[in-house]
Design a protein around this motif. Structure first.
Motif, mmCIF file in Angstrom:
data_model
loop_
_atom_site.group_PDB
_atom_site.id
_atom_site.type_symbol
_atom_site.label_atom_id
_atom_site.label_comp_id
_atom_site.label_asym_id
_atom_site.label_seq_id
_atom_site.Cartn_x
_atom_site.Cartn_y
_atom_site.Cartn_z
ATOM 1 N N GLN A 6 0.832 -1.205 0.000
ATOM 2 C CA GLN A 6 0.000 0.000 0.000
ATOM 3 C C GLN A 6 0.871 1.261 0.000
ATOM 4 O O GLN A 6 0.605 2.212 -0.726
ATOM 5 N N ALA B 271 -8.582 4.591 2.740
ATOM 6 C CA ALA B 271 -9.994 4.182 2.666
ATOM 7 C C ALA B 271 -10.397 3.341 3.872
ATOM 8 O O ALA B 271 -11.573 3.261 4.217
ATOM 9 N N ASP C 39 -7.800 10.969 0.865
ATOM 10 C CA ASP C 39 -6.770 10.293 0.041
ATOM 11 C C ASP C 39 -5.469 10.260 0.855
ATOM 12 O O ASP C 39 -5.133 11.241 1.519
ATOM 13 N N THR D 55 -13.773 6.691 -7.237
ATOM 14 C CA THR D 55 -13.687 6.571 -8.693
ATOM 15 C C THR D 55 -12.240 6.267 -9.094
ATOM 16 O O THR D 55 -11.338 7.021 -8.778
ATOM 17 N N ALA E 75 -10.298 8.297 -2.087
ATOM 18 C CA ALA E 75 -9.293 8.241 -3.158
ATOM 19 C C ALA E 75 -9.554 9.411 -4.107
ATOM 20 O O ALA E 75 -9.557 9.251 -5.325
HETATM 21 C C1 LIG Z 1 -6.165 6.659 -10.252
HETATM 22 S S1 LIG Z 1 -6.246 7.778 -8.901
HETATM 23 C C2 LIG Z 1 -7.948 8.273 -8.978
HETATM 24 C C3 LIG Z 1 -8.159 9.668 -8.476
HETATM 25 C C4 LIG Z 1 -9.569 10.214 -8.612
HETATM 26 N N1 LIG Z 1 -10.527 9.501 -7.798
HETATM 27 C C5 LIG Z 1 -10.064 10.235 -10.040
HETATM 28 O O1 LIG Z 1 -11.174 9.762 -10.290
HETATM 29 O O2 LIG Z 1 -9.333 10.758 -10.895
HETATM 30 C C6 LIG Z 1 -6.199 6.701 -7.520
HETATM 31 C C7 LIG Z 1 -6.103 7.384 -6.161
HETATM 32 O O3 LIG Z 1 -6.222 6.376 -5.149
HETATM 33 C C8 LIG Z 1 -5.445 6.820 -4.040
HETATM 34 N N2 LIG Z 1 -5.215 5.697 -3.129
HETATM 35 C C9 LIG Z 1 -4.241 4.759 -3.177
HETATM 36 N N3 LIG Z 1 -4.367 3.921 -2.142
HETATM 37 C C10 LIG Z 1 -5.441 4.322 -1.413
HETATM 38 C C11 LIG Z 1 -6.074 3.875 -0.218
HETATM 39 N N4 LIG Z 1 -5.634 2.802 0.450
HETATM 40 N N5 LIG Z 1 -7.151 4.536 0.242
HETATM 41 C C12 LIG Z 1 -7.624 5.623 -0.435
HETATM 42 N N6 LIG Z 1 -7.062 6.095 -1.558
HETATM 43 C C13 LIG Z 1 -5.990 5.455 -2.056
HETATM 44 C C14 LIG Z 1 -4.195 7.385 -4.703
HETATM 45 O O4 LIG Z 1 -3.458 8.200 -3.835
HETATM 46 C C15 LIG Z 1 -4.808 8.114 -5.893
HETATM 47 O O5 LIG Z 1 -5.055 9.461 -5.598
#
Ligand SMILES: C[S@@+](CC[C@H](N)C(=O)[O-])C[C@H]1O[C@@H](n2cnc3c(N)ncnc32)[C@H](O)[C@@H]1O
Length: 244
Positions: free
Chosen positions: A12, A116, A93, A132, A65
């Motif tokens: 992670q 999350a 996030d 998303t 996220a």
């Molecule tokens: C592909 S981006 C998507 C960002 C945004 N939701 C969008 O739709 O463009 C994925 C996001 O998931 C976050 N992320 C990674 N691990 C996570 C976790 N364990 N809990 C919450 N968010 C996480 C990353 O930091 C990143 O900002």
């Protein structure tokens, strides 16, 4: 902490570091790679969720996220268009880099640097929780789905948009897979100067859940499925479920 727990933590952390690294170029790469097609999926997710919720006023929407914040702005814009009075929009996030970009773009929303699985909000305090293109990056997904259930009010909605694993791809879907596996990583890698991060995209889709599996996991976490649909030759899937 168990060996598995430690391994999950390290995995992670690596994922979050990768997002910190690509944060400054994330929006640009996304614009080029998606060619704007995700906008219609995002609008559809917001409008349908508002229809399911059927409320004139909504206290709180949490976007987990949240990354650079665009989905939060789709919630705001769609509420305005639908004449819904929307209270607070909260982004969660763990990547400081991604949230820094979001804060600059959307200073009016509230943010928490958090995973999350550890959302710093009270039980039953939110009407809608969206994630998303994020759930794929959450290593401890089962814990996260339980956490989503905890922060939602009864009848609150969880809204997921994601690239799901497709076990029986059509010919067109196979062509799209070629595009995502072979071409997109090069484009994203070129823009961000981080090829590894964009090679992670197709690998993470391949090792991710199928739609059917995701539905089962949501039901086990205390949700009732309301809606599932895949868009644009099954590239992206929208799932909406209600807390029982
Ligand atoms: C592909 S981006 C998507 C960002 C945004 N939701 C969008 O739709 O463009 C994925 C996001 O998931 C976050 N992320 C990674 N691990 C996570 C976790 N364990 N809990 C919450 N968010 C996480 C990353 O930091 C990143 O900002």
């Amino acid at each position: 902490m168990s060996f598995q727990g430690k391994k999950n933590n390290e995995k992670q952390e690596k994922i979050v570091e990768m997002f910190d690294d690509i944060a400054p170029t994330y929006d640009k790469a996304n614009r080029v790679m998606s060619m704007g097609i995700d906008k219609s999926w995002r609008r559809k997710a917001c409008m349908l969720s508002y229809e399911f919720l059927a409320q004139d006023s909504i206290n709180r929407i949490v976007d987990v996220a949240c990354g650079t914040g665009d989905m939060m702005d789709f919630w705001r814009e769609s509420a305005e268009k639908s004449g819904i009075a929307l209270g607070e929009i909260v982004g969660v996030d763990p990547s400081n880099g991604m949230v820094d970009v979001a804060r600059k773009k959307y200073p009016k929303f509230n943010y928490h640097i958090s995973k999350a699985t550890e959302i710093p909000l009270d039980d039953a305090s939110s009407d809608i929780l969206s994630i998303t293109y994020g759930i794929r990056n959450v290593v401890e997904r089962e814990e996260a789905l339980k956490e989503f259930n905890r922060v939602l009010k009864k009848d609150g909605l969880v809204v997921i948009l994601e690239f799901m694993k497709n076990e029986n791809p059509s010919f067109i879907a196979k062509l799209m897979n070629f595009y995502t596996n072979k071409i997109l990583p090069k484009v994203g890698g070129f823009i961000s100067k981080n090829l590894e991060a964009y090679e992670y995209l197709p690998n993470s889709i391949e090792s991710f859940s199928t739609v059917e599996n995701m539905q089962t996991e949501l039901e086990s976490a205390g949700f009732e499925m309301l809606y599932t649909k895949s868009f644009s030759m099954d590239i992206s899937t929208l799932l909406i479920a209600r807390k029982k």
